[in-house]
Each structure stands twice: as structure tokens, then as C-alpha cells.
Design an enzyme around this catalytic site. Sequence first.
Site, PDB file in Angstrom:
ATOM      1  N   ASP A   1      -3.940 -15.421   7.613  1.00 14.08           N
ATOM      2  CA  ASP A   1      -2.706 -15.918   7.000  1.00 14.08           C
ATOM      3  C   ASP A   1      -1.898 -16.806   7.945  1.00 14.08           C
ATOM      4  O   ASP A   1      -0.864 -17.350   7.546  1.00 14.08           O
ATOM      5  CB  ASP A   1      -1.830 -14.740   6.548  1.00 14.08           C
ATOM      6  CG  ASP A   1      -2.441 -14.023   5.350  1.00 14.08           C
ATOM      7  OD1 ASP A   1      -3.278 -14.622   4.644  1.00 14.08           O
ATOM      8  OD2 ASP A   1      -2.083 -12.849   5.128  1.00 14.08           O
TER       9      ASP A   1
ATOM     10  N   ARG B   1       0.822  -1.217   0.000  1.00 10.33           N
ATOM     11  CA  ARG B   1       0.000   0.000   0.000  1.00 10.33           C
ATOM     12  C   ARG B   1       0.852   1.260   0.000  1.00 10.33           C
ATOM     13  O   ARG B   1       0.439   2.298  -0.542  1.00 10.33           O
ATOM     14  CB  ARG B   1      -0.941  -0.032   1.210  1.00 10.33           C
ATOM     15  CG  ARG B   1      -2.076  -1.076   1.042  1.00 10.33           C
ATOM     16  CD  ARG B   1      -2.644  -1.504   2.382  1.00 10.33           C
ATOM     17  NE  ARG B   1      -3.850  -2.319   2.292  1.00 10.33           N
ATOM     18  CZ  ARG B   1      -3.864  -3.648   2.088  1.00 10.33           C
ATOM     19  NH1 ARG B   1      -2.736  -4.315   1.926  1.00 10.33           N
ATOM     20  NH2 ARG B   1      -5.014  -4.315   2.052  1.00 10.33           N
TER      21      ARG B   1
HETATM   22  C1  S3P Z   1      -4.302  -9.084   2.359  1.00 12.17           C
HETATM   23  C2  S3P Z   1      -5.527  -9.575   2.709  1.00 12.17           C
HETATM   24  C3  S3P Z   1      -5.800 -10.996   2.979  1.00 12.17           C
HETATM   25  C4  S3P Z   1      -4.529 -11.791   3.178  1.00 12.17           C
HETATM   26  C5  S3P Z   1      -3.465 -11.441   2.187  1.00 12.17           C
HETATM   27  C6  S3P Z   1      -3.112  -9.969   2.249  1.00 12.17           C
HETATM   28  C7  S3P Z   1      -4.153  -7.638   2.109  1.00 12.17           C
HETATM   29  O1  S3P Z   1      -6.492 -11.548   1.877  1.00 12.17           O
HETATM   30  O2  S3P Z   1      -4.792 -13.188   3.111  1.00 12.17           O
HETATM   31  O3  S3P Z   1      -2.280 -12.196   2.444  1.00 12.17           O
HETATM   32  O4  S3P Z   1      -3.002  -7.143   2.077  1.00 12.17           O
HETATM   33  O5  S3P Z   1      -5.180  -6.963   1.956  1.00 12.17           O
HETATM   34  P1  S3P Z   1      -8.099 -11.455   1.807  1.00 12.17           P
HETATM   35  O6  S3P Z   1      -8.428 -10.065   2.006  1.00 12.17           O
HETATM   36  O7  S3P Z   1      -8.502 -11.943   0.455  1.00 12.17           O
HETATM   37  O8  S3P Z   1      -8.572 -12.379   2.902  1.00 12.17           O
END
Ligand code: S3P
Length: 439
Positions: free
Chosen positions: A320, A31
Site C-alpha cells: 500500500d 478485523r
Molecule cells: C489488506 C490487504 C492488502 C492491502 C489492503 C488491505 C488487508 O490487499 O492492499 O489495503 O487488510 O488484508 P491484498 O491482500 O489484496 O494485497
Amino acid sequence: MSPTDTRFHVRPGGALQGKLRVPGDKSISHRSIMLGSLAEGITRVSGFLEGEDSLATLNAFRRMGVHIQGPEDGKVTIQGVGMHGLRGPGAALDLGNSGTSMRLLSGLLAGQGLDITLTGDDSLSSRPMRRVTDPLALMGARIETTEAGTAPLHIRPVESLQGIDYRLPVASAQVKSCVLLAGLYARGETCVTEPAPTRDHTERMLQGFGYELHKEGGRVCLQGGGKLVACDIDVPADISSAAFFLVGASIAPGSDLVLEHVGMNPTRDGVITILRLMGADIEVSNERDVGGEPVADLRVRYAPLKGIRIPEDQVPLAIDEFPALFVAAACAEGETVLTGAEELRVKESDRIQVMADGLRALGVDARPTPDGMVIQGGGLQGGEVDSHGDHRIAMSFAMAALCANGDIRINDCANVNTSFPDFVRLASGAGLSIEAAND
Ligand code: S3P
């Protein structure tokens, strides 16, 4: 396994000790590049994760004409081009293994008036993308997927986007962020309501860049047409990378380990809650705020763990960390039951099936269910497992050796570089008997 790959060989036993800082948070690193590129002015990032996933995002913005210096020792300097300063990259943007890059970029690019194709590796190309293209289509975007709803994504130029009021069908920060980033370019207001709290780094960082947001309960709204003002970002250590060490130290008698500067965002700390419910000894100290994100040092000492029924409200807060938590459950006494986690089936691998297969190869009674797993604890044997190219599976099985009674060999580990390039060095420095071999 691909022809040239990395295998881990981990010897059983040992303990984790000392003090270490795991690499920067992956979600925040992505981000920082995205918002820094769209901002007016110069954004200086420190603690940036120099892993393949966040570098895929960085390279994508370079390809779209953003001048970015670094990373060098975790420092990145981004000369923002403003909300409308990106240019078409010419050829497709390859985002490798990174779901966050693809899902967030699809929203960020949907209203730019550019013609762009997003591609990825085999794993990313099999992950569901309709969850982002559906709401973007409601906003007026034109994005083509394969018939199966997967990448490549072809983003076509459109005149404009329209704000929507969107209720997420799954608790996903990637989808929430995708819609909010598209909303920056939409007419009127864009609102997203989530069924359960998910990581809120996008919202926090937008505010850090001076963008106004309204949050109420599980709903967040913003007006399109604003601008972002550059700022400095200090990326905390990734709690998702710290999780391997939290589990490793908890299951290895004699362990006493301090993890420094760990991001403690309350939408990410489910791993600590769950491990504590299992009996883990985790002490949080030196709590502070770093650029709008809570940070702390964590001291973890060995403690005998017990099996639990994992509360479903913790699932999105630890989404995660389940590969590592399954290893903790295998080393605990008694049964651990996870439900409500069907999202694990569409991560970098099917983490329910791949972890269950690996645990069974190590002699554990692990029963996969459609939305979780039932694990009978009691320890592991040595053996050989396959990570299916999933970084978090490889690192979790590496830690499993700390409570196994034989060597563990793990295949297909090269993707550890997507999130934790220094894993082998840091883990062996702390006491894990791990060797990596390339062949
Ligand atoms: C993330 C959101 C999660 C996570 C991914 C990173 C992010 O996925 O599993 O490793 O940076 O917004 P989801 O939002 O699809 O659950």
C-alpha cells in the site's frame, strides 16, 4: 471529479517537525469488528480507525444485528453474538470503497446460511472478486458476481462448506483471510499456502480470540467448527498512514519528526526497509508488543535519498506504500526501478498509471511498465494532478510538495476520509502548507 468534492492545494517547501500519532491501523480495525462480532462476550477496542472503510465494516455488522457502541474517541464496544448469531440485513450491505470489507465479508458470510448482497462504490465495483469467489466455490459456497467477476456479490445460503487446501495464485492477505474466515464454518480442515508472506493480522487476531491455528512456513491451517472468545484490542497506529510522513520528512530538508505507537508487524514494514535502502534516516525505538502486534516509535529525519532497484521480496510487505514511495523516488537522485508489483493495477485505482500520470504532470520522467515503474529522480515542479478518488494517491502528492518548486493542486481527494480523516490537520500541524477546499 464528482460534483461535490475535496481538492488539496499544497504550497512548496517547508519541513515536517514535532511528534504525532497517525490514526489506527485499517486492517486491524476491520478485523476487530469482524471477530468481535462473532465472539462470545464483549470485545473492547481502543485506537479504532474512524475512517469510512472501517466504519463500513462496523455498519455492516450493526445491520446484521450486532450491538456495537461507539466509535467514540477510538473506543468501540462490541457485544459478540457468537459464531451463528448474525441475522440477514434485509437489504444490500453497501461497503463503499472498502475492498477489505468486501473480500473478508464474502468469506465470513459464505457459510452462514444467509442470503446477502454486498455492493460498493464505482471503484470497488470494478475490482476483481473472482480471486475470492473461486476458492469459496471450491468450498461449496454459492456467490454470484457480474459477468466481469465484479461486485455486486450475491451470497446465497448453502447447507454447509467443506474445508480446502488452497494455494493462493497471488500474494494477497485479503484472499488468505477470506478463505480462513470461511474455514471457520467449514467441515474439516482449511489450509492456505501463500506464494510470499502477506500481512498476518487475521491469523494473529484469531489466536488472540482463542482460535487454534497451525502455521508452518507459508502455510496456515485451521479446523472449522470452533468458537471465538471476546478479548480487548488496542489498535496500533497504521504504518500505511505513517508512510506519508516517513516519506515527507525524508524528502524535506530540516525535517525531524517522531511518529508514535506505529504498528511494526514484520509483514508490513517494507516501507522502512525500502526507504532505508534509499538512504533514509529512520530510527526505531521503544519497541513493544501490544496485544500480539509489535509497536514502536519512529524518528525520521531528512536525508538525501538515492534511487534503487526495489527488491521484489519487499513488494507484498509494502504493497500500500508505493504511491508514497514513488514520490520518494521522484525526489531522490538517480533511477528507481520497481518490478513485480502488477497488483498495484487493481487497488483503489490503477496505482501504476495514476501515479505515473501525476508524476509526469509534475515534470518527472516516470515510465509505467506492466508490473511497476521506472522513475528518474531529481525533484518535481508544481502543477495539477488527479487522485482518481484514491486516498493514498491524494496524500502522496500532498507530501510531494515538500520537494517541489511550485504549488501542487490535487483533485478528487474526498476519499482520504476512507483511511485518514484527520490528514489535513495532522499534516499542517507538522509543517505541510496544505489547504482543503470543498466545492
Ligand atoms: C489488506 C490487504 C492488502 C492491502 C489492503 C488491505 C488487508 O490487499 O492492499 O489495503 O487488510 O488484508 P491484498 O491482500 O489484496 O494485497
